[in-house]
Design a protein around this motif. Structure first.
Motif, PDB file in Angstrom:
ATOM      1  N   GLU A  14       0.795  -1.470  -0.391  1.00 42.36           N
ATOM      2  CA  GLU A  14       0.186  -0.289   0.288  1.00 42.36           C
ATOM      3  C   GLU A  14       0.231   1.013  -0.005  1.00 42.36           C
ATOM      4  N   MET A  15       2.206   1.359   1.152  1.00 47.63           N
ATOM      5  CA  MET A  15       2.759   2.653   0.701  1.00 47.63           C
ATOM      6  C   MET A  15       3.604   2.529  -0.510  1.00 47.63           C
ATOM      7  N   VAL A  16       4.024   1.374  -0.820  1.00 46.60           N
ATOM      8  CA  VAL A  16       4.972   1.777  -1.783  1.00 46.60           C
ATOM      9  C   VAL A  16       4.188   2.225  -3.116  1.00 46.60           C
ATOM     10  N   LYS A  17       2.740   2.026  -3.396  1.00 46.56           N
ATOM     11  CA  LYS A  17       1.781   2.558  -4.310  1.00 46.56           C
ATOM     12  C   LYS A  17       1.620   3.667  -4.625  1.00 46.56           C
ATOM     13  N   TYR A  18       1.446   4.186  -2.684  1.00 43.08           N
ATOM     14  CA  TYR A  18       0.838   5.912  -2.857  1.00 43.08           C
ATOM     15  C   TYR A  18       2.400   6.671  -2.969  1.00 43.08           C
ATOM     16  N   ARG A  19       3.691   5.737  -2.354  1.00 42.37           N
ATOM     17  CA  ARG A  19       4.636   6.778  -2.431  1.00 42.37           C
ATOM     18  C   ARG A  19       5.042   7.106  -3.614  1.00 42.37           C
ATOM     19  N   ARG A  20       4.873   5.926  -4.878  1.00 43.36           N
ATOM     20  CA  ARG A  20       5.948   6.149  -6.592  1.00 43.36           C
ATOM     21  C   ARG A  20       4.944   7.306  -7.179  1.00 43.36           C
ATOM     22  N   ALA A  21       3.424   6.906  -7.126  1.00 46.46           N
ATOM     23  CA  ALA A  21       2.285   8.086  -6.898  1.00 46.46           C
ATOM     24  C   ALA A  21       3.005   9.083  -6.918  1.00 46.46           C
ATOM     25  N   ILE A  22       3.048   9.759  -6.053  1.00 47.24           N
ATOM     26  CA  ILE A  22       3.453  11.169  -5.372  1.00 47.24           C
ATOM     27  C   ILE A  22       4.756  11.464  -6.108  1.00 47.24           C
ATOM     28  N   HIS A  23       5.918   9.907  -5.911  1.00 46.70           N
ATOM     29  CA  HIS A  23       7.115  10.928  -6.473  1.00 46.70           C
ATOM     30  C   HIS A  23       6.885  10.442  -7.643  1.00 46.70           C
ATOM     31  N   GLN A  24       5.941  10.107  -8.370  1.00 52.16           N
ATOM     32  CA  GLN A  24       5.966  10.880 -10.123  1.00 52.16           C
ATOM     33  C   GLN A  24       5.051  11.687  -9.771  1.00 52.16           C
ATOM     34  N   ASN A  25       4.973  12.400  -9.531  1.00 52.72           N
ATOM     35  CA  ASN A  25       4.076  13.721  -9.409  1.00 52.72           C
ATOM     36  C   ASN A  25       4.653  14.659  -8.539  1.00 52.72           C
ATOM     37  N   PRO A  26       5.333  14.868  -8.605  1.00 55.24           N
ATOM     38  CA  PRO A  26       5.689  15.912  -6.975  1.00 55.24           C
ATOM     39  C   PRO A  26       5.259  17.552  -7.442  1.00 55.24           C
ATOM     40  N   GLU A  27       5.172  17.654  -6.466  1.00 50.66           N
ATOM     41  CA  GLU A  27       4.968  19.279  -6.530  1.00 50.66           C
ATOM     42  C   GLU A  27       5.304  20.696  -5.164  1.00 50.66           C
ATOM     43  N   LEU A  28       6.096  21.472  -5.902  1.00 52.24           N
ATOM     44  CA  LEU A  28       6.789  22.381  -4.689  1.00 52.24           C
ATOM     45  C   LEU A  28       5.902  23.095  -3.823  1.00 52.24           C
ATOM     46  N   MET A  29       6.740  23.450  -2.979  1.00 51.64           N
ATOM     47  CA  MET A  29       5.683  23.956  -1.714  1.00 51.64           C
ATOM     48  C   MET A  29       4.419  25.085  -2.359  1.00 51.64           C
ATOM     49  N   TYR A  30       3.811  24.492  -1.173  1.00 51.38           N
ATOM     50  CA  TYR A  30       2.398  25.165  -1.896  1.00 51.38           C
ATOM     51  C   TYR A  30       1.339  25.743  -2.637  1.00 51.38           C
ATOM     52  N   GLU A  31       2.061  23.960  -3.220  1.00 52.22           N
ATOM     53  CA  GLU A  31       1.535  23.742  -4.656  1.00 52.22           C
ATOM     54  C   GLU A  31       1.060  22.095  -4.997  1.00 52.22           C
ATOM     55  N   GLU A  32       1.205  21.536  -3.576  1.00 53.05           N
ATOM     56  CA  GLU A  32       0.031  20.172  -3.174  1.00 53.05           C
ATOM     57  C   GLU A  32      -0.532  19.958  -3.652  1.00 53.05           C
ATOM     58  N   LYS A  33      -1.780  21.076  -4.742  1.00 48.77           N
ATOM     59  CA  LYS A  33      -2.758  20.013  -4.962  1.00 48.77           C
ATOM     60  C   LYS A  33      -3.370  18.729  -4.765  1.00 48.77           C
ATOM     61  N   GLU A  34      -2.394  18.146  -5.898  1.00 48.21           N
ATOM     62  CA  GLU A  34      -2.860  16.566  -6.587  1.00 48.21           C
ATOM     63  C   GLU A  34      -2.759  16.405  -5.106  1.00 48.21           C
ATOM     64  N   THR A  35      -1.652  15.777  -4.048  1.00 49.23           N
ATOM     65  CA  THR A  35      -1.190  15.333  -3.373  1.00 49.23           C
ATOM     66  C   THR A  35      -2.239  15.585  -2.422  1.00 49.23           C
ATOM     67  N   ALA A  36      -2.403  16.742  -1.892  1.00 51.78           N
ATOM     68  CA  ALA A  36      -3.304  17.086  -0.633  1.00 51.78           C
ATOM     69  C   ALA A  36      -4.722  15.680  -1.442  1.00 51.78           C
ATOM     70  N   LYS A  37      -5.180  15.939  -2.874  1.00 47.01           N
ATOM     71  CA  LYS A  37      -6.270  15.043  -3.173  1.00 47.01           C
ATOM     72  C   LYS A  37      -6.484  13.836  -3.090  1.00 47.01           C
ATOM     73  N   LEU A  38      -5.062  13.506  -2.977  1.00 36.60           N
ATOM     74  CA  LEU A  38      -4.965  11.762  -2.889  1.00 36.60           C
ATOM     75  C   LEU A  38      -4.897  11.400  -1.008  1.00 36.60           C
ATOM     76  N   VAL A  39      -4.459  12.457  -0.833  1.00 40.55           N
ATOM     77  CA  VAL A  39      -4.637  11.851   1.117  1.00 40.55           C
ATOM     78  C   VAL A  39      -5.884  12.306   1.350  1.00 40.55           C
ATOM     79  N   SER A  40      -6.353  12.977   0.212  1.00 42.64           N
ATOM     80  CA  SER A  40      -7.935  13.755   1.534  1.00 42.64           C
ATOM     81  C   SER A  40      -8.632  12.215   1.128  1.00 42.64           C
TER      82      SER A  40
END
Length: 395
Positions: A14-40
């Motif tokens: 589960e963590m590897v899946k999340y981690r690699r998805a986030i790694h592939q779509n990096p977002e800089l500071m205060y731009e983490e909208k897609e990462t936040a959507k995944l978490v949410s």
């Protein structure tokens, strides 16, 4: 608690899946909208109630055992770095110039998996009290921790203690680094514009040379460390950038310096801005020049509470055994904005070893070739579960 024989597989896929998805779509500071959507989306799928949009993209999620007790905050940072990734693995960044080169993708994945554990195994490791999951933006120089604190999350959720981890490629997999007291340095940044009088390089008597002044300033800065700071107090002053002039035979009007100050000591932290400014202005004046001076606070010293550090040590031994703890490569002059939480509440920041020479995971953090052993993910998750259990059981 999870058995020592099985923790290495705890939600690893589960963590590897999340981690690699986030790694592939990096977002800089205060731009983490897609990462936040995944978490949410993940938290909502567990039917948890969350608060979004804190400090722009931050999220908190409170999980209550239903039995009165303390509240413990667990933080993960979500932002990436402005680095062009040079790895060739299938999950490398698809956004040129942006990269998860520090491990925050792993931290976010661990906290997402922790939320899954809270849903399925709440009574197992939360005997009483509450757990506040904190997904924070902008650790990399954006003071995201300060902004979440300013948004009031510590008081609103009545936080009593706080913990966070960092996968660490300077420590071998299977080891955990934790220390009492100061673990990471403060991070300050200074900007100096030396103002002189320009003119022909062959007629220096008619000029005030800002490059000469800048050279004396660079040398003079080190006198603060050698003559104003206790020799037993770690302190670093570095000028990392100097820019001036465009022609070989022209003395320019200005010279620009940019640098950083790092220290473990609160007294040095308080001393440095005014002492540095006095020195810089004095040197410039002595040569007939002037300066514009700016001093920016970025991170405070990261200071662990010894009692909270003991809770982490106990948890680590429960998960990894008695030989897992190390202080080698654990104290560093690098900075971390979790320090802001530790200034407000007792807590502990610790390193989870992620270096594995056999697998080739040896590159340092912030390298364009950085990657880490994903076996560190279930270790981090298991240790955090034990930390939560031990803290809430004893308080």
């Amino acid at each position: 608690m999870s058995a020592k024989t099985s923790f290495l597989n705890l939600r690893k896929d589960e963590m590897v899946k999340y981690r690699r998805a986030i790694h592939q779509n990096p977002e800089l500071m205060y731009e983490e909208k897609e990462t936040a959507k995944l978490v949410s989306s993940h938290l909502k799928s567990l039917d948890f109630i969350l608060e979004e949009g804190i400090a722009e993209t931050g999220i908190v999620c409170l999980v209550d055992s239903g039995i009165p007790g303390k509240t413990v905050l667990i933080r993960a940072d979500m932002d990436a770095l402005p680095i062009f990734e040079e790895n060739s693995h299938e999950y490398k960044s698809i956004h040129p110039g942006k990269m998860h080169a520090c491990g925050h993708d792993g931290h976010t994945s661990i906290l997402m998996a922790l939320s899954s554990e809270l849903k399925t195994s709440l009574k197992e490791f939360v005997p009483k009290g509450r757990v506040l999951l904190c997904f924070q933006p902008a650790e990399e120089g954006g003071s995201g921790a300060d902004r979440m604190i300013q948004a009031g999350i510590l008081d609103k959720y009545k936080v009593d203690a706080c913990f966070a981890l960092h996968v660490w490629n300077h420590i071998d997999i299977g080891k955990l680094g934790v220390v009492d007291g100061t673990m990471m340095a403060s991070v300050d940044e200074f900007f100096i514009t030396v103002k002189g009088v320009s003119g022909h390089g062959a007629l220096p008597q008619h000029t005030v040379d800002p490059i000469l002044i800048a050279a004396h300033i660079i040398t003079g800065l080190q006198s603060i460390v050698s003559r104003n700071v206790d020799p037993l107090e770690p302190c670093v002053v570095t000028v990392g950038s100097i820019h001036s002039g465009n022609a070989f035979n022209v003395i320019p009007e200005t010279a620009e310096l940019r640098g950083t100050v790092r220290t473990y000591s609160k007294s040095v932290y308080d001393l440095f801005p005014s002492r540095l400014e006095d020195l810089v202005r004095g040197i410039a004046k002595s040569f007939g020049g002037d300066v514009d001076f700016q001093y920016k606070r970025i991170d405070k010293p990261t200071i662990n509470d010894p009692k909270m550090a003991d809770i982490v040590r106990e948890a680590a031994i429960q998960v990894l055994g008695p030989d897992c703890l190390t202080e080698e490569h654990t104290r560093t002059m690098g900075g971390e904005d979790f320090s802001a939480f530790l200034m407000e509440r007792p807590g502990c920041y610790f390193f989870v070893g992620s270096r594995n020479e056999t697998k080739g995971f040896v590159n340092p953090h912030h390298s364009s070739f950085f990657d880490f052993d994903e076996d560190a993910l279930p270790i981090g998750l298991s240790v955090l579960k034990a930390v939560i259990h031990n803290y809430l059981s004893k308080h």
